[in-house]
Design a protein around this motif. Structure first.
Motif, PDB file in Angstrom:
ATOM      1  N   UNK A  52       5.699  -4.881 -21.995  1.00 39.31           N
ATOM      2  CA  UNK A  52       6.154  -5.675 -23.134  1.00 39.31           C
ATOM      3  C   UNK A  52       6.891  -4.769 -24.117  1.00 39.31           C
ATOM      4  N   UNK A  53       8.140  -5.095 -24.404  1.00 36.53           N
ATOM      5  CA  UNK A  53       8.988  -4.249 -25.249  1.00 36.53           C
ATOM      6  C   UNK A  53       9.665  -5.107 -26.310  1.00 36.53           C
ATOM      7  N   UNK A  54      10.192  -4.486 -27.369  1.00 30.10           N
ATOM      8  CA  UNK A  54      10.924  -5.254 -28.380  1.00 30.10           C
ATOM      9  C   UNK A  54      12.245  -5.785 -27.810  1.00 30.10           C
ATOM     10  N   UNK A  55      12.849  -6.711 -28.531  1.00 30.08           N
ATOM     11  CA  UNK A  55      14.156  -7.218 -28.138  1.00 30.08           C
ATOM     12  C   UNK A  55      15.199  -6.111 -28.311  1.00 30.08           C
ATOM     13  N   UNK A  56      16.377  -6.354 -27.725  1.00 30.27           N
ATOM     14  CA  UNK A  56      17.438  -5.346 -27.809  1.00 30.27           C
ATOM     15  C   UNK A  56      17.847  -5.081 -29.257  1.00 30.27           C
ATOM     16  N   UNK A  57      17.957  -6.147 -30.055  1.00 28.01           N
ATOM     17  CA  UNK A  57      18.339  -5.979 -31.453  1.00 28.01           C
ATOM     18  C   UNK A  57      17.264  -5.220 -32.225  1.00 28.01           C
ATOM     19  N   UNK A  58      16.010  -5.580 -31.980  1.00 27.04           N
ATOM     20  CA  UNK A  58      14.905  -4.886 -32.647  1.00 27.04           C
ATOM     21  C   UNK A  58      14.878  -3.414 -32.253  1.00 27.04           C
ATOM     22  N   UNK A  59      15.129  -3.127 -30.995  1.00 28.54           N
ATOM     23  CA  UNK A  59      15.160  -1.743 -30.523  1.00 28.54           C
ATOM     24  C   UNK A  59      16.260  -0.955 -31.210  1.00 28.54           C
ATOM     25  N   UNK A  60      17.441  -1.572 -31.340  1.00 24.86           N
ATOM     26  CA  UNK A  60      18.549  -0.896 -32.010  1.00 24.86           C
ATOM     27  C   UNK A  60      18.206  -0.580 -33.462  1.00 24.86           C
ATOM     28  N   UNK A 113      14.411   0.360 -22.320  1.00 22.37           N
ATOM     29  CA  UNK A 113      14.979  -0.453 -21.246  1.00 22.37           C
ATOM     30  C   UNK A 113      14.287  -0.227 -19.915  1.00 22.37           C
ATOM     31  N   UNK A 114      13.983   1.035 -19.609  1.00 20.12           N
ATOM     32  CA  UNK A 114      13.260   1.338 -18.368  1.00 20.12           C
ATOM     33  C   UNK A 114      11.868   0.729 -18.394  1.00 20.12           C
ATOM     34  N   UNK A 115      11.230   0.791 -19.568  1.00 24.38           N
ATOM     35  CA  UNK A 115       9.901   0.186 -19.694  1.00 24.38           C
ATOM     36  C   UNK A 115       9.955  -1.315 -19.456  1.00 24.38           C
ATOM     37  N   UNK A 162      20.583  10.394 -28.964  1.00 23.67           N
ATOM     38  CA  UNK A 162      20.042   9.272 -29.734  1.00 23.67           C
ATOM     39  C   UNK A 162      19.727   8.076 -28.854  1.00 23.67           C
ATOM     40  N   UNK A 163      20.392   7.980 -27.708  1.00 22.17           N
ATOM     41  CA  UNK A 163      20.210   6.825 -26.823  1.00 22.17           C
ATOM     42  C   UNK A 163      19.022   6.966 -25.887  1.00 22.17           C
TER      43      UNK A 163
END
Length: 244
Positions: free
Chosen positions: A177-185, A169-171, A161-162
């Motif tokens: 440009x990636x979502x925030x950590x909370x949005x990703x979760x 995170x690698x991206x 799942x991770x």
């Protein structure tokens, strides 16, 4: 003349294997699970090959999708890995416990391949990120087909799942440009929910295996001679009950 004695004797049966392996499963049940894992590896090989054909020829030639070398490399490696697992399970002489552990590694590696496709080879658009990850399918199918203890399955499922969040995170490290950590979760909460649900099958199966082993160890009986006949008919002794 004295009537011959009527004797009830235990039926001779094949010896029951009492050795227990992964997750408390009897050897017979574990061997069946390993055979299903081998079929799963063959199906995974076919699905990855189907994806490669679609991405290399069908989509570029019909809907104009871009031809991405990174996608084809990931799918080719996944095909090779799935084929190697099938060959290993087909020809190995290792104990079923070792083969089962190879299945858990296989589930994590497949999830890694899906995660790389989702976050490395393809654009990180809002539409793409809002789609349910195929890793949910990888986790649930693995939980049904791959033998293991609840702890082993939980660890493998959480790692699987991770893979998408790790890819995000690698991206980010690559400057995309990636979502925030909370949005990703939040985006990948379904994958973690499936990881928790994956423990259920491997918790129930050992209990069923224990009941099967107990039932077989009870033994069975048969009549060496007929007990007798009467107004109610003949009396027979069944495996676990009397039938009159």
């Amino acid at each position: 003349m004295t009537a011959a004695p009527k004797v009830i004797a235990p039926r001779e049966s094949a010896p029951v294997s009492t050795s227990m392996t992964t997750g408390g499963l009897p050897d017979e049940l574990l061997n069946e699970q390993v055979r299903r894992l081998r079929l799963c590896a063959a199906v995974a090989t076919g699905l990855w090959a189907f994806g490669l054909v679609m991405d290399a020829f069908v989509r570029p030639g019909t809907v104009g999708s871009p031809f991405l070398v990174s996608t084809l490399v990931i799918e080719a490696v996944a095909i090779a890995g799935s084929g190697l697992l099938f060959g290993y399970l087909r020809f190995t002489t290792h104990a079923p416990r070792i083969q089962a552990q190879a299945g858990l590694v296989f589930m994590v590696l497949n999830a890694m391949g899906v995660g790389l496709l989702n976050t490395w080879a393809r654009p990180l658009t809002d539409d793409a990120l809002n789609e349910l990850s195929w890793n949910t399918i990888v986790i649930l199918v693995g939980a049904m087909l791959i033998p293991g203890t609840p702890k082993q399955m939980l660890v493998a499922a959480l790692l699987s799942a991770s893979m998408d969040p790790l890819g995000i995170g690698v991206a980010a490290l690559r400057g995309r440009e990636v979502p925030t950590a909370l949005h990703t979760l939040i985006l990948f909460l379904p994958s973690y929910a499936c990881a928790l649900a994956a423990v259920v099958p491997v918790t129930i199966l050992p209990r069923l295996g224990g009941k099967l082993r107990h039932a077989r160890e009870l033994g069975s009986y048969h009549l060496e001679q007929l007990l007798g006949r009467g107004g109610m008919g003949e009396v027979w002794l069944g495996r676990h009950r009397l039938l009159a």
